[in-house]
Design a protein around this motif. Structure first.
Motif, mmCIF file in Angstrom:
data_model
loop_
_atom_site.group_PDB
_atom_site.id
_atom_site.type_symbol
_atom_site.label_atom_id
_atom_site.label_comp_id
_atom_site.label_asym_id
_atom_site.label_seq_id
_atom_site.Cartn_x
_atom_site.Cartn_y
_atom_site.Cartn_z
ATOM 1 N N THR A 121 -13.872 -9.999 3.747
ATOM 2 C CA THR A 121 -14.522 -9.086 3.191
ATOM 3 C C THR A 121 -14.139 -7.724 3.642
ATOM 4 N N LEU A 122 -12.883 -7.662 4.018
ATOM 5 C CA LEU A 122 -12.276 -6.401 4.492
ATOM 6 C C LEU A 122 -11.730 -5.601 3.295
ATOM 7 N N ASN A 123 -12.326 -4.495 2.939
ATOM 8 C CA ASN A 123 -11.946 -3.601 1.789
ATOM 9 C C ASN A 123 -11.073 -2.329 2.026
ATOM 10 N N LEU A 124 -9.766 -2.707 2.554
ATOM 11 C CA LEU A 124 -8.892 -1.593 2.762
ATOM 12 C C LEU A 124 -8.735 -0.616 1.749
ATOM 13 N N THR A 125 -8.679 -1.045 0.328
ATOM 14 C CA THR A 125 -8.618 -0.201 -0.771
ATOM 15 C C THR A 125 -9.984 0.839 -0.560
ATOM 16 N N GLY A 126 -11.044 0.094 -0.833
ATOM 17 C CA GLY A 126 -12.063 1.263 -0.605
ATOM 18 C C GLY A 126 -12.164 2.333 0.611
ATOM 19 N N SER A 127 -11.790 1.823 1.725
ATOM 20 C CA SER A 127 -11.643 2.572 2.960
ATOM 21 C C SER A 127 -10.690 3.800 2.626
ATOM 22 N N LEU A 128 -9.384 3.358 2.052
ATOM 23 C CA LEU A 128 -8.313 4.268 1.825
ATOM 24 C C LEU A 128 -8.963 5.252 0.688
ATOM 25 N N ILE A 129 -9.586 4.764 -0.382
ATOM 26 C CA ILE A 129 -10.155 5.885 -1.271
ATOM 27 C C ILE A 129 -11.196 6.793 -0.585
ATOM 28 N N GLY A 130 -12.051 6.289 0.141
ATOM 29 C CA GLY A 130 -12.990 7.096 0.985
ATOM 30 C C GLY A 130 -12.373 8.090 1.667
ATOM 31 N N LEU A 131 -11.177 7.754 2.393
ATOM 32 C CA LEU A 131 -10.361 8.388 3.275
ATOM 33 C C LEU A 131 -9.686 9.756 2.453
ATOM 34 N N ASN A 132 -9.228 9.112 1.418
ATOM 35 C CA ASN A 132 -8.456 10.157 0.562
ATOM 36 C C ASN A 132 -9.425 11.177 -0.176
ATOM 37 N N GLU A 133 -10.736 10.674 -0.526
ATOM 38 C CA GLU A 133 -11.681 11.738 -0.991
ATOM 39 C C GLU A 133 -11.989 12.889 0.102
ATOM 40 N N ARG A 134 -12.189 12.431 1.272
ATOM 41 C CA ARG A 134 -12.437 13.308 2.335
ATOM 42 C C ARG A 134 -11.166 14.320 2.649
ATOM 43 N N PHE A 188 0.603 -1.223 0.126
ATOM 44 C CA PHE A 188 0.156 0.131 -0.006
ATOM 45 C C PHE A 188 1.105 1.190 0.130
ATOM 46 N N ILE A 189 1.868 1.119 0.821
ATOM 47 C CA ILE A 189 2.851 2.309 0.697
ATOM 48 C C ILE A 189 3.561 2.406 -0.770
ATOM 49 N N ASP A 190 3.850 1.299 -0.996
ATOM 50 C CA ASP A 190 4.270 1.502 -2.742
ATOM 51 C C ASP A 190 3.280 2.065 -3.717
ATOM 52 N N ARG A 191 1.892 1.893 -3.526
ATOM 53 C CA ARG A 191 0.671 2.635 -4.290
ATOM 54 C C ARG A 191 0.666 3.843 -4.105
ATOM 55 N N LEU A 192 0.409 4.061 -2.794
ATOM 56 C CA LEU A 192 0.011 5.590 -2.288
ATOM 57 C C LEU A 192 1.526 6.280 -2.253
ATOM 58 N N GLY A 193 2.364 5.865 -1.768
ATOM 59 C CA GLY A 193 3.648 6.524 -1.237
ATOM 60 C C GLY A 193 3.599 6.971 0.299
ATOM 61 N N ARG A 224 1.705 10.559 0.868
ATOM 62 C CA ARG A 224 0.246 10.442 0.669
ATOM 63 C C ARG A 224 -0.195 9.765 2.106
ATOM 64 N N LEU A 225 0.247 8.604 2.164
ATOM 65 C CA LEU A 225 -0.414 8.008 3.545
ATOM 66 C C LEU A 225 -0.238 8.669 4.644
ATOM 67 N N PHE A 226 0.860 9.417 4.930
ATOM 68 C CA PHE A 226 1.066 10.308 5.872
ATOM 69 C C PHE A 226 0.001 11.294 6.028
ATOM 70 N N GLU A 227 -0.289 11.896 4.624
ATOM 71 C CA GLU A 227 -1.471 12.857 4.833
ATOM 72 C C GLU A 227 -2.608 12.258 5.187
ATOM 73 N N LEU A 228 -3.000 11.010 4.810
ATOM 74 C CA LEU A 228 -4.393 10.513 5.318
ATOM 75 C C LEU A 228 -4.401 10.246 6.948
ATOM 76 N N ALA A 229 -3.375 10.146 7.594
ATOM 77 C CA ALA A 229 -3.379 9.889 9.056
ATOM 78 C C ALA A 229 -3.881 11.099 9.659
ATOM 79 N N SER A 230 -4.364 10.658 11.034
ATOM 80 C CA SER A 230 -4.897 11.906 11.883
ATOM 81 C C SER A 230 -3.672 12.799 12.046
#
Length: 411
Positions: free
Chosen positions: A391-404, A289-294, A297-303
């Motif tokens: 059924t865990l969809n981390l990609t979808g959750s990260l996309i939603g967090l990214n859109e927010r 996931f870090i490979d994909r997002l970098g 960006r993952l840092f920016e998604l964190a609280s």
């Protein structure tokens, strides 16, 4: 009027603890070893017997001071111990300011002459005892959290060393890492280390792990090879790993038999009770996931709070590693109402990268303006169950967090 007002004013502190005298005894037992001087366990039993001999109403009446009028010899006989032992207990309790002894010249106690064992000193310091217990509990939780952090660092360092060995890295550098790793105290010894020293040790352990990761990165760059050393997170951890060059399995024991190296870390696959790897997958060096997002960006998604934890390891978010994110996610566990032990339990059900992302997402969504996470612990448990069910969809959750985050950046 002044005399009447003085008569109506409270003369003694009263017991306001929910649970009454029983709760007071529980409080004293909890902090006994922290008192100076600390009364022995027998003295605390004696305190309980004397408190039981008081009138319950005296503990809540500001005009009365709770008192035990029973003679020391009488109580000692009922307890089946020598009177000298009982008096020693009383002396310990008085030194700890839990009782005040007011006796006649011959040691007698009587309600009529105002002599006995009084508990005003104990009531006067209930607030202090509560503060001592709260601080002790906070230190206990911090100690447990740090032991878990050391377990994570040890697991990642051992795996990084294995990777370096497999990739034929310079044996001198690897030997230095192994020597430092073997000098670490065992998991059992961690319980005896003071909190300040343990915190310093964990910081050094995490720094050593980051040093090993830098060596891996440098080795891959110098050999022009891809970062292909990440192992599958479902790999059987009991598999024997081949070692190359002069650094083989014996490196973990630094050439000594196991029984002669009790202070060193045991060989791979035989770790201490507190830091077992049974069922826990080998950690990845680099996350997909870090490979994909970098990392930026993952840092920016964190609280904001998790970002502060991440920045403790460097000022450039683009250089953060998976290990940095895992450490920061683990540090968020207490703030989500989760025990440190749950990290190890859940790391057996999913990869640590997935567990880190679940923590990051849960922590970030607590401040969601539309659908904030009210119960972070429950939300995390739901994600773990979803992972077990597939059924865990981390990609979808990260996309939603990214859109927010994008929406927040636009506003």
């Amino acid at each position: 009027m002044t005399r009447l007002a003085a008569r109506a004013a409270p003369l003694f502190p009263i017991l306001t603890l929910p649970g009454g005298r029983s709760a007071l005894l529980d409080l004293v037992r909890a902090v006994r070893h922290l008192l100076r001087p600390a009364p022995c366990a027998g003295a605390i039993h004696a305190l309980a017997d004397m408190i039981a001999a008081t009138r319950p109403s005296d503990w809540t009446d500001p005009k009365a001071e709770p008192c035990c009028y029973m003679d020391a010899v009488e109580i000692a006989r009922a307890r089946g111990i020598p009177a000298s032992t009982w008096r020693r207990y009383e002396a310990q309790l008085a030194a700890a300011r839990l009782i005040e002894r007011r006796t006649a010249a011959n040691g007698a106690r009587s309600r009529w002459i105002g002599t006995g064992i009084f508990f005003g000193p104990l009531l006067a310091q209930v607030g202090d005892l509560l503060a001592i217990r709260e601080q002790a509990e906070a230190e206990r939780r911090a100690h447990a959290h740090l032991r878990g952090a050391r377990s994570i660092a040890r697991r990642h360092l051992r795996h990084a060393i294995e990777v370096l060995i497999e990739r034929g890295a310079a044996s001198e550098a690897v030997q230095a890492l192994v020597a430092q790793h073997n000098a670490w105290p065992s998991a059992e010894a961690l319980h005896r280390i003071p909190l300040v020293e343990l915190r310093r040790h964990v910081e050094e352990a995490e720094a050593l792990c980051r040093k090993a990761l830098v060596l891996i990165e440098s080795h891959e760059k110098s050999s022009d090879g891809p970062l292909s050393f990440e192992r599958s997170h479902i790999q059987d951890t009991t598999q024997d790993h081949k070692k190359s060059g002069t650094a083989g399995v014996d490196m973990w024991g630094t050439g000594k038999p196991v029984q002669d190296n009790s202070s060193a870390a045991p060989p791979v696959g035989s770790v201490g009770r507190e830091e077992k790897n049974e069922g826990v997958p080998n950690p990845a060096v680099k996350g997909k996931f870090i490979d994909r997002l970098g990392p930026q960006r993952l840092f920016e998604l964190a609280s904001a709070e998790m970002q502060q934890d991440l920045l403790r390891h460097g000022s450039d978010p683009s250089e953060l590693t998976l290990f940095d994110f895992i450490c920061a996610a683990y540090d968020r566990f207490p703030h989500l109402g989760l025990r440190p032990r749950l990290w190890e339990e859940w790391a057996q059900l999913m990869s640590e990268e997935e567990l880190m992302l679940c923590t990051l997402i849960t922590d970030a969504r607590r401040s969601d303006p539309e659908t904030p996470v009210i119960s972070p612990g429950g939300y995390m448990r739901g994600m773990v169950r979803a992972c077990q069910l597939g059924t865990l969809n981390l990609t979808g959750s990260l996309i939603g967090l990214n859109e927010r985050r994008l929406a927040e950046e636009r506003t």
